[in-house]
Motif scaffolding. Structure first.
Motif, mmCIF file in Angstrom:
data_model
loop_
_atom_site.group_PDB
_atom_site.id
_atom_site.type_symbol
_atom_site.label_atom_id
_atom_site.label_comp_id
_atom_site.label_asym_id
_atom_site.label_seq_id
_atom_site.Cartn_x
_atom_site.Cartn_y
_atom_site.Cartn_z
ATOM 1 N N MET A 148 1.050 -1.174 0.081
ATOM 2 C CA MET A 148 0.137 -0.096 0.028
ATOM 3 C C MET A 148 0.920 1.215 0.000
ATOM 4 S SD MET A 148 -3.069 -1.164 -0.170
ATOM 5 C CE MET A 148 -3.873 0.287 -0.222
ATOM 6 N N GLN A 149 1.850 1.146 0.735
ATOM 7 C CA GLN A 149 2.868 2.359 0.722
ATOM 8 C C GLN A 149 3.490 2.551 -0.804
ATOM 9 O OE1 GLN A 149 5.471 2.209 4.254
ATOM 10 N NE2 GLN A 149 4.937 4.340 4.858
ATOM 11 N N ARG A 150 3.832 1.374 -1.398
ATOM 12 C CA ARG A 150 4.492 1.554 -2.719
ATOM 13 C C ARG A 150 3.280 1.831 -3.595
ATOM 14 N NH1 ARG A 150 8.477 -1.322 -5.668
ATOM 15 N NH2 ARG A 150 7.990 -0.991 -7.830
ATOM 16 N N ALA A 151 2.114 1.764 -3.381
ATOM 17 C CA ALA A 151 0.885 2.371 -4.303
ATOM 18 C C ALA A 151 1.007 3.635 -4.315
ATOM 19 C CB ALA A 151 -0.198 1.541 -4.075
ATOM 20 N N GLU A 152 0.918 4.124 -2.888
ATOM 21 C CA GLU A 152 0.647 5.593 -2.767
ATOM 22 C C GLU A 152 2.050 6.437 -3.408
ATOM 23 O OE1 GLU A 152 0.111 6.524 1.309
ATOM 24 O OE2 GLU A 152 -1.759 5.415 1.419
ATOM 25 N N ILE A 153 3.080 5.634 -3.298
ATOM 26 C CA ILE A 153 4.327 6.596 -3.919
ATOM 27 C C ILE A 153 4.311 6.524 -5.363
ATOM 28 C CG2 ILE A 153 6.679 6.320 -3.891
ATOM 29 C CD1 ILE A 153 6.778 5.313 -1.026
ATOM 30 N N VAL A 154 4.072 5.273 -5.944
ATOM 31 C CA VAL A 154 4.130 5.187 -7.560
ATOM 32 C C VAL A 154 2.886 6.045 -7.925
ATOM 33 C CG1 VAL A 154 3.984 3.306 -9.072
ATOM 34 C CG2 VAL A 154 5.377 3.008 -7.301
ATOM 35 N N PHE A 155 1.671 5.849 -7.442
ATOM 36 C CA PHE A 155 0.726 6.622 -8.039
ATOM 37 C C PHE A 155 0.599 8.051 -8.095
ATOM 38 C CE2 PHE A 155 -1.306 2.674 -7.836
ATOM 39 C CZ PHE A 155 -2.556 2.528 -7.879
ATOM 40 N N PHE A 156 1.402 8.515 -7.180
ATOM 41 C CA PHE A 156 1.683 10.051 -7.077
ATOM 42 C C PHE A 156 2.882 10.695 -7.562
ATOM 43 C CE2 PHE A 156 -1.937 9.047 -4.330
ATOM 44 C CZ PHE A 156 -2.818 9.625 -4.862
ATOM 45 N N MET A 157 3.891 9.669 -8.118
ATOM 46 C CA MET A 157 5.382 10.251 -8.564
ATOM 47 C C MET A 157 4.983 10.960 -9.900
ATOM 48 S SD MET A 157 7.518 7.065 -9.566
ATOM 49 C CE MET A 157 6.786 5.653 -10.889
ATOM 50 N N LYS A 158 5.956 11.880 -10.162
ATOM 51 C CA LYS A 158 5.906 12.825 -11.352
ATOM 52 C C LYS A 158 6.933 12.078 -12.359
ATOM 53 C CE LYS A 158 5.533 17.002 -8.519
ATOM 54 N NZ LYS A 158 6.087 17.974 -8.009
ATOM 55 N N PRO A 159 6.492 12.282 -13.486
ATOM 56 C CA PRO A 159 7.394 11.265 -14.634
ATOM 57 C C PRO A 159 8.979 11.541 -14.312
ATOM 58 C CG PRO A 159 5.517 12.320 -15.749
ATOM 59 C CD PRO A 159 5.422 12.954 -14.354
ATOM 60 N N GLU A 160 9.205 12.879 -14.100
ATOM 61 C CA GLU A 160 10.845 12.735 -14.195
ATOM 62 C C GLU A 160 11.310 12.276 -12.770
ATOM 63 O OE1 GLU A 160 8.782 16.634 -12.230
ATOM 64 O OE2 GLU A 160 8.563 15.271 -13.977
ATOM 65 N N LEU A 162 12.782 2.401 -4.484
ATOM 66 C CA LEU A 162 11.743 1.261 -3.883
ATOM 67 C C LEU A 162 12.377 -0.340 -4.279
ATOM 68 C CD1 LEU A 162 8.436 3.007 -5.085
ATOM 69 C CD2 LEU A 162 9.074 2.831 -2.921
ATOM 70 N N SER A 163 13.105 -0.405 -5.311
ATOM 71 C CA SER A 163 13.680 -1.971 -5.464
ATOM 72 C C SER A 163 14.400 -2.304 -4.017
ATOM 73 C CB SER A 163 14.703 -1.680 -6.697
ATOM 74 O OG SER A 163 15.905 -1.118 -6.426
#
Length: 88
Positions: A1-13, A22-23
């Motif tokens: 869930m924490q990964r999802a919150e980060i990945v969903f809202f990251m900017k393209p750059e 995250l890896s």
């Protein structure tokens, strides 16, 4: 869930650096046991703390795996037996 919150809202750059960071972390599965635990946490803490479903699932996952949560707003996780640290 924490990964999802980060990945969903990251900017393209931010994608390359974010995914590299995250890896370094293990992603735990959300199974029936986690969902059932999360439901109990939600029923207990939602009325007094406004706990949402995502926070309940994350808390239950951490409780099942022995991990910890790093976040900006520790008020989202009032559970006394949960290890929560302020992100910065």
């Amino acid at each position: 869930m924490q990964r999802a919150e980060i990945v969903f809202f990251m900017k393209p750059e931010e994608q390359r650096a974010t995914l590299l960071l995250l890896s370094q972390f293990k992603t735990a599965p959300i199974d029936q046991r986690v969902v059932d635990t999360a439901a109990g946490l939600y029923r207990q803490w939602q009325p007094s703390h406004g706990l949402d479903i995502n926070d309940a699932i994350l808390a239950a996952t951490v409780m099942q795996t022995g991990g910890q949560i790093f976040c900006l707003n520790t008020k989202h996780y009032p559970m006394p037996d949960l290890l929560v640290k302020k992100a910065w």
